[in-house]
Every structure is written in structure tokens, then in C-alpha cells.
Design an enzyme around this catalytic site. Structure first.
Site, mmCIF file in Angstrom:
data_model
loop_
_atom_site.group_PDB
_atom_site.id
_atom_site.type_symbol
_atom_site.label_atom_id
_atom_site.label_comp_id
_atom_site.label_asym_id
_atom_site.label_seq_id
_atom_site.Cartn_x
_atom_site.Cartn_y
_atom_site.Cartn_z
ATOM 1 N N THR A 22 0.849 -1.023 -0.171
ATOM 2 C CA THR A 22 -0.282 0.476 0.023
ATOM 3 C C THR A 22 0.851 1.144 -0.168
ATOM 4 O O THR A 22 -0.185 2.063 -0.733
ATOM 5 C CB THR A 22 -1.127 0.292 1.093
ATOM 6 N N TYR A 49 -7.390 -8.889 1.232
ATOM 7 C CA TYR A 49 -6.466 -8.776 2.437
ATOM 8 C C TYR A 49 -7.584 -8.232 3.202
ATOM 9 O O TYR A 49 -8.313 -7.193 3.293
ATOM 10 C CB TYR A 49 -5.575 -7.980 2.546
ATOM 11 N N ASP A 56 6.510 -12.487 3.255
ATOM 12 C CA ASP A 56 6.037 -11.057 3.596
ATOM 13 C C ASP A 56 7.198 -10.320 3.660
ATOM 14 O O ASP A 56 7.260 -9.550 4.144
ATOM 15 C CB ASP A 56 5.209 -11.408 4.630
HETATM 16 C C1 0GY Z 1 1.638 -7.470 4.710
HETATM 17 C C2 0GY Z 1 0.426 -6.418 5.307
HETATM 18 C C3 0GY Z 1 0.808 -5.519 5.745
HETATM 19 C C4 0GY Z 1 1.018 -4.480 4.947
HETATM 20 C C5 0GY Z 1 0.829 -4.656 3.732
HETATM 21 O O1 0GY Z 1 0.390 -3.230 1.343
HETATM 22 C C6 0GY Z 1 0.316 -3.214 3.227
HETATM 23 O O2 0GY Z 1 1.121 -2.281 3.212
HETATM 24 O O3 0GY Z 1 0.318 -5.964 2.811
HETATM 25 C C7 0GY Z 1 0.475 -5.553 7.404
HETATM 26 O O4 0GY Z 1 0.680 -3.788 7.658
HETATM 27 O O5 0GY Z 1 -0.604 -6.334 8.095
HETATM 28 O O6 0GY Z 1 0.880 -8.597 4.107
HETATM 29 O O7 0GY Z 1 2.764 -7.560 3.953
#
Ligand code: 0GY
Length: 297
Positions: free
Chosen positions: A78, A158, A250
Site C-alpha cells: 500500500t 486482504y 512477507d
Molecule cells: C502484508 C501486511 C501488511 C501490509 C501490507 O500492502 C501493505 O502495506 O500488505 C500489514 O501491515 O499487515 O501482507 O505485507
């Protein structure tokens, strides 16, 4: 372009992960990892909720080789919003050794989708985690889902366990294969028999197009390493749905504030949740190959 300064409470990825004892099967895929920047070349999105450390493709590929993986599935994080340039660049560099999962808006041009497909993108990600993104109307996600069918892309979703009940009617209508990140983030203190996790298991049992990643014990744990409290959740899913599970590091572990996992130790977690060579082969090799390298089969 200048470097963007990372958040002060952010932990940087482990500098020297140990060599895992578990020898990964040939062709193993790290099916959930990210690239962050580096920001001078690929700036983070203005609408981001966090500013990470720089963690570019070279470091990711170094880790892949060090741990013994063959390939990566790089998932848009993100912090880069809908700007998929860092992701596409990493995929292009890796060639057949990486695939990507992008974030796009409903207004994405077809030419852009074609370009991403050529780079190696094979999916889109819909994020419902409120601390990470501003909400996107479900109609927009439905439109995106329809548009990517032409390319046979799958959809990664997610969300947090508490939101599953509300999201379920939307999820079950999505076309194609839908992959749920981190088992829908169960509250592991409640145990595998809690109605929330039973709801997730039922969702998978009733919808054969729904897959999940048995990932992120370091995120889900309440007890800390070696993440014993997350093991029963992963085992339940792997034992029941061995053809619809994926695994990933991850790396570089966004938003880990209390501790940073050792990626080698995470690899050693795999045989605790996929206990037979057959389960390990499916989890690490044939399932991700089927989903992200379909043209090979
Ligand atoms: C992950 C988990 C996280 C973050 C993101 O796209 C992202 O910022 O996925 C989180 O903070 O739980 O899957 O990497």
C-alpha cells in the site's frame, strides 16, 4: 529525486537471516513478498499510511537465492498505492523468476493492464485493512475484477477476521481464483474452534475458487517466536485444503513494530505447518506454479 524518510517507529528487515535447516523443494516459490522503492527511483505514494525503509528488487532477489527459493510472487504494498512501477520493474528484471500482483483503480487503461501482464503481473489485490488504506467502494472492485478476467488474473484480498462476515457476500461473488492473505488474519488467542475461524474454514470449504496464504505467523502471533500459537491455524488449513494454499516470507515485513522475524527461521516454520513432503511440494511448488505460471502447464 530524494529519499523519503522512513517512519521513526519502523523496523528494518533482518540484516543477517540465518540459513534455514529446512531444504526447500526444487522450484519453491516465495508467494508473498514486496518491494519498497528504493524511493529515489520509485517514490512512495502521497496517500500512503506509512513510509517504509527502502527494500528494492536486488535485496529481494538476494534473499530468494540465500534462502533457497527459485521464484517470487511480488505483491503491491500500500505504500506504493496504485503506482505499480517498482513492482513491474522488479518483475521485468527477474523475467520468468517473478510474477506480480498489482493494485489498480477501476479507471485503469487497458494498455496499462497489457503492459503489466507483459511485465509478469498475474493478479490484483483488494485491500480492506482500514489502517492501511482508505476504503474503496465494492462496485469499483467488482469492475476491476471483471476487467482483469480477460487476462486470467486472480484476485488477492486482504482483510481482518472481524470484517469477514460483512465481506462474505461480496467475496463469494468474485470471479476466478480469490486468494485470502494470511488466512484472513485470525485472532489466534481465540483458538481454532472460535466461530470467526470456523467461518473462514467454512468459506473455503464452500467455495472451491477461494485459496489462502498460510503466512505471517510473526504478524498473527500473541506469544511471539517461534509462533507456536499460530501453528494449529496453519495446520488446519493445510490439512484440509492442500491444493489451495500458498506460502511466502512477507519480506520486508511492513509495519512490524515489536520484533522483526528472521527470514531463515520463517522458512524453518514451513515443515511445522506442512508436515509431509507432498504438502510441502503443493504449498511451495505446484500450487503457486498453477496459479501464477499457468502458461507453463
Ligand atoms: C502484508 C501486511 C501488511 C501490509 C501490507 O500492502 C501493505 O502495506 O500488505 C500489514 O501491515 O499487515 O501482507 O505485507
Amino acid at each position: 529525486m530524494s529519499e523519503q524518510e522512513m517512519d521513526p517507529d519502523w523496523l528494518v528487515f533482518h540484516p543477517e537471516p540465518r540459513k534455514p535447516d529446512f531444504v526447500l523443494p526444487a522450484g519453491a516459490v516465495d508467494a508473498h513478498c514486496h518491494v519498497f522503492g528504493p524511493s529515489p527511483e520509485f517514490p512512495f505514494a502521497p496517500e500512503r499510511k506509512y513510509t517504509p525503509c527502502n527494500a528494492g528488487k536486488d535485496k529481494l532477489f538476494e534473499l530468494r537465492d540465500y534462502l533457497g527459493f527459485t521464484r517470487n510472487v511480488i505483491v503491491q504494498a500500500t505504500c506504493h498505492g496504485k503506482d505499480n512501477r517498482a513492482l513491474a520493474d522488479a518483475c521485468r528484471t527477474a523475467g520468468d523468476l517473478a510474477r506480480g500482483v498489482a493494485s489498480v483503480g477501476a479507471d485503469v487503461g487497458r494498455g496499462e493492464l497489457v503492459g503489466m501482464h507483459e511485465a509478469g503481473v498475474r493478479g490484483v489485490r483488494f485491500n480492506f485493512v482500514k489502517r492501511l488504506v482508505d476504503a474503496t467502494p465494492k462496485e469499483a472492485f467488482v469492475e476491476i475484477a471483471d476487467r482483469v478476467q480477460e487476462f486470467d488474473w486472480s484476485i488477492v484480498v486482504y482483510f481482518e477476521a472481524a470484517d469477514l462476515e460483512e465481506l462474505e457476500p461480496f467475496l463469494v461473488k468474485l470471479p476466478g481464483i480469490v486468494v485470502v492473505d494470511h488466512m484472513g488474519r485470525p485472532d489466534v488467542t481465540k483458538g481454532v474452534d472460535h466461530p470467526d475461524f470456523e467461518r473462514f474454514v467454512r468459506l473455503m470449504a464452500e467455495n472451491e475458487n477461494i485459496w489462502t496464504k498460510v503466512t505471517c505467523p510473526e504478524r498473527l502471533t500473541a506469544a511471539g517466536a517461534p509462533y507456536d500459537d499460530v501453528v494449529p491455524f496453519c495446520r488446519t488449513i493445510v490439512d484440509r485444503f492442500e491444493d489451495r494454499v500458498l506460502w511466502g516470507t512477507d519480506w520486508p515485513h511492513p509495519n512490524m513494530k515489536s520484533h522483526m522475524p528472521d527470514d531463515g527461521a520463517l522458512v524453518d516454520y514451513i515443515p511445522r505447518i506442512a508436515r509431509t513432503p507432498r504438502q510441502q511440494e503443493k504449498l511451495l511448488v505446484s500450487n503457486p506454479a498453477r496459479l501464477y505460471w499457468a502458461e507453463e502447464s
